[in-house]
Design an enzyme around this catalytic site. Structure first.
Site, short mmCIF file in Angstrom:
data_model
loop_
_atom_site.label_atom_id
_atom_site.label_comp_id
_atom_site.label_asym_id
_atom_site.label_seq_id
_atom_site.Cartn_x
_atom_site.Cartn_y
_atom_site.Cartn_z
N HIS A 266 -2.26 -4.88 -5.47
CA HIS A 266 -1.55 -5.01 -6.76
C HIS A 266 -2.55 -5.41 -7.83
CE1 HIS A 266 1.42 -6.13 -9.77
NE2 HIS A 266 2.23 -5.35 -9.09
N ASP A 317 6.89 -2.42 -2.50
CA ASP A 317 7.22 -1.07 -2.02
C ASP A 317 7.06 -0.91 -0.51
OD1 ASP A 317 8.07 -0.14 -4.43
OD2 ASP A 317 6.12 0.64 -5.05
N1 ACO Z 1 -5.46 0.36 0.48
C1 ACO Z 1 -6.77 0.21 0.74
N2 ACO Z 1 -7.62 -0.40 -0.10
C2 ACO Z 1 -7.12 -0.86 -1.27
C3 ACO Z 1 -5.78 -0.75 -1.60
C4 ACO Z 1 -4.94 -0.10 -0.68
N3 ACO Z 1 -3.63 0.05 -0.94
N4 ACO Z 1 -5.55 -1.29 -2.80
C5 ACO Z 1 -6.73 -1.75 -3.23
N5 ACO Z 1 -7.67 -1.48 -2.30
C6 ACO Z 1 -9.09 -1.84 -2.37
C7 ACO Z 1 -9.82 -0.94 -3.35
O1 ACO Z 1 -10.27 0.23 -2.73
C8 ACO Z 1 -10.92 -1.86 -3.79
O2 ACO Z 1 -11.89 -1.90 -2.78
P1 ACO Z 1 -13.44 -1.90 -3.15
O3 ACO Z 1 -13.63 -3.15 -3.99
O4 ACO Z 1 -14.11 -1.93 -1.83
O5 ACO Z 1 -13.65 -0.64 -3.93
C9 ACO Z 1 -10.25 -3.22 -3.82
O6 ACO Z 1 -9.19 -3.15 -2.89
C10 ACO Z 1 -9.70 -3.61 -5.18
O7 ACO Z 1 -8.72 -2.70 -5.56
P2 ACO Z 1 -8.59 -2.05 -6.98
O8 ACO Z 1 -8.83 -0.57 -6.84
O9 ACO Z 1 -9.38 -2.80 -7.97
O10 ACO Z 1 -7.09 -2.26 -7.30
P3 ACO Z 1 -6.37 -1.77 -8.60
O11 ACO Z 1 -5.90 -2.98 -9.30
O12 ACO Z 1 -7.19 -0.83 -9.38
O13 ACO Z 1 -5.16 -0.93 -8.00
C11 ACO Z 1 -3.15 -0.44 -6.95
C12 ACO Z 1 -3.92 -1.47 -7.74
C13 ACO Z 1 -3.13 0.89 -7.71
C14 ACO Z 1 -1.72 -0.94 -6.77
C15 ACO Z 1 -3.84 -0.24 -5.59
O14 ACO Z 1 -3.83 -1.45 -4.87
C16 ACO Z 1 -3.20 0.87 -4.76
O15 ACO Z 1 -3.55 2.03 -4.92
N6 ACO Z 1 -2.23 0.53 -3.89
C17 ACO Z 1 -1.54 1.55 -3.12
C18 ACO Z 1 -0.40 2.14 -3.91
C19 ACO Z 1 0.74 1.18 -4.09
O16 ACO Z 1 1.20 0.57 -3.15
N7 ACO Z 1 1.26 1.11 -5.32
C20 ACO Z 1 2.41 0.29 -5.65
C21 ACO Z 1 2.04 -0.78 -6.61
S1 ACO Z 1 3.37 -1.95 -6.87
C22 ACO Z 1 4.52 -1.11 -7.77
O17 ACO Z 1 4.26 -0.19 -8.49
C23 ACO Z 1 5.93 -1.59 -7.62
#
Ligand code: ACO
Length: 383
Positions: A266, A317
């Site tokens: 998140h 979710d």
């Molecule tokens: N699975 C695996 N790795 C992840 C995930 C994930 N779901 N989420 C974040 N990471 C990793 C990233 O790859 C990153 O790793 P790194 O530093 O080695 O590159 C690190 O965790 C930090 O993540 P960010 O990309 O900075 O997170 P960001 O804030 O940009 O993205 C997001 C947030 C889009 C929600 C992301 O966590 C994601 O894609 N999650 C999966 C989709 C999801 O569940 N969305 C629902 C959100 S809640 C809602 O809308 C109700």
């Protein structure tokens, strides 16, 4: 001098992470697993309030009195039906149209039927908000039946929005506990400050385009799997995992492949998503009632593995997906159900934006070629 030398480099945060893009009185997401609607804790609201009360609170700033609440619920119930032209349009869509695409198209088509469309005053915006909150559920339920070549069912104004949704989809009024459970789910999803879809709505509203344009933008934005679409994708993942024993191995494989795991991570929450404990409890309760007790332990094993491996928290979710499955909704309705609730938040944010508007127009950081002279076209084969 290059084009970029004429100004100092603006500060830049990819994905607008950590950027405060506006003020709001509607909702506060506390990174340490908290969530408040206009000062009220989501946990207390989920236990004690109903969705209609929460929608009133988001739109008007205060909880309703008994009379105001009754009036608001009646106004919502009276606005549920769709113009016949919108129903006809949904019949023209290809049968495999995703319910989120139907919803977005339906919201857009409703616009010219609203007599207040181009009046962005506070009063007109509240009237439009009531119509939109009422009609989004109908677009979802009628659209779903049309997609299955079934006729839409008439409205049941005696039912709450949650009860009416079940009835309109299945033709049956469910047990009171199920309606109460749906109400709680709607409350959890109703708002979340400047999330991507709400921000999209506010950007659209800030141009002084109408509320339908803003909610159309929001529906388009919610569909994506990094936002609302995650609750449909999470169910595909859980279906693939099948049993709690397989969850850890599945997660380790997926992480080794550097896959993005739906339902995890998140942008704001770093100490857990405030909505997860309530959604998890609903899932446990439903597991016992439906005999499908595998889903929540699968999620919990995934959570434990993700916490150990990457220190990433589950988001709402992950648990919403099996909850919706156990409530017998088709997986493609997961994101529309999210929209049925979040439309209250979208509308409240449009009202707030337009009550005190300034165009939302950020800058970009130019990374293209430096200034260069125009060259007349020449043949690419050198002839
Ligand atoms: N699975 C695996 N790795 C992840 C995930 C994930 N779901 N989420 C974040 N990471 C990793 C990233 O790859 C990153 O790793 P790194 O530093 O080695 O590159 C690190 O965790 C930090 O993540 P960010 O990309 O900075 O997170 P960001 O804030 O940009 O993205 C997001 C947030 C889009 C929600 C992301 O966590 C994601 O894609 N999650 C999966 C989709 C999801 O569940 N969305 C629902 C959100 S809640 C809602 O809308 C109700």
């Amino acid at each position: 001098m290059s084009t970029t030398d004429t100004e100092t480099k603006p500060a830049y945060s990819p994905g607008l992470a950590g950027v405060v893009a506006g003020e709001t009185e509607i909702c506060w997401v506390d990174p340490n697993a908290g969530l408040m609607y206009r000062g009220y804790d989501i946990h207390e609201m989920a236990e004690k309030a109903n969705f209609e009360e929460v929608a009133y609170l988001l739109l008007n700033g205060e909880l309703p009195t008994i009379e105001q609440g009754a009036h608001f619920s009646q106004a919502l119930a009276a606005e549920r039906s769709l113009p016949k032209e919108v129903l006809e349009m949904m019949r023209l869509l290809p049968q495999n149209t995703h319910p989120m695409d139907m919803l977005r198209t339906g919201v857009s088509m409703l616009a010219p039927f609203d007599p207040d469309l181009n009046d962005n005053s506070h009063g007109a915006n509240i009237r439009k908000a009531i119509r939109l909150i009422a009609k989004v559920t109908t677009l979802i339920a009628d659209g779903y039946r049309i997609r299955r070549r079934e006729n839409p069912l008439p409205e049941r104004p005696d039912l709450t929005m949650a009860g009416n949704l079940f009835y309109k989809l299945s033709g049956e009024v469910p047990a009171a506990w199920k309606i109460r459970m749906m109400d709680t789910i709607f409350i959890l999803y109703a708002d979340h400050e400047f999330n991507a879809s709400t921000f999209a709505a506010r950007v659209t509203a800030s141009t002084l385009a109408d509320m339908y344009a803003a909610v159309t933008s929001a529906c388009g934005t919610l569909k994506g799997p990094l936002h609302g679409g995650a609750n449909e994708e999470s169910m595909k993942m859980l279906d693939e995992i099948k049993t709690p024993e397989r969850a850890e191995g599945w997660m380790m494989d997926a992480l080794a492949k550097k896959a993005k795991i739906m339902g995890f991570g998140h942008r704001v929450y770093k100490a857990g998503d405030s909505r997860v404990p309530i959604m998890r409890e609903i899932g446990r309760d439903l597991g016992k009632r439906s005999g499908k007790e595998q889903w929540i332990p699968i999620c919990e094993n995934l959570e434990a593995t993700m916490e150990r491996e990457k220190k990433l928290c589950a988001n709402v979710d992950l648990y919403a997906a099996p909850v919706f499955t156990m409530l017998e909704f088709a997986p493609e309705l997961n994101t529309p159900i999210f929209a049925a609730s979040r439309v209250a938040g979208w509308c409240a944010h449009v009202v707030e934006q337009q009550d005190n508007n300034r165009l939302i127009r950020p800058r970009s950081l130019y990374t293209g070629p430096a200034a260069r002279p125009y060259k007349a076209a020449a043949s690419s084969n050198g002839a």
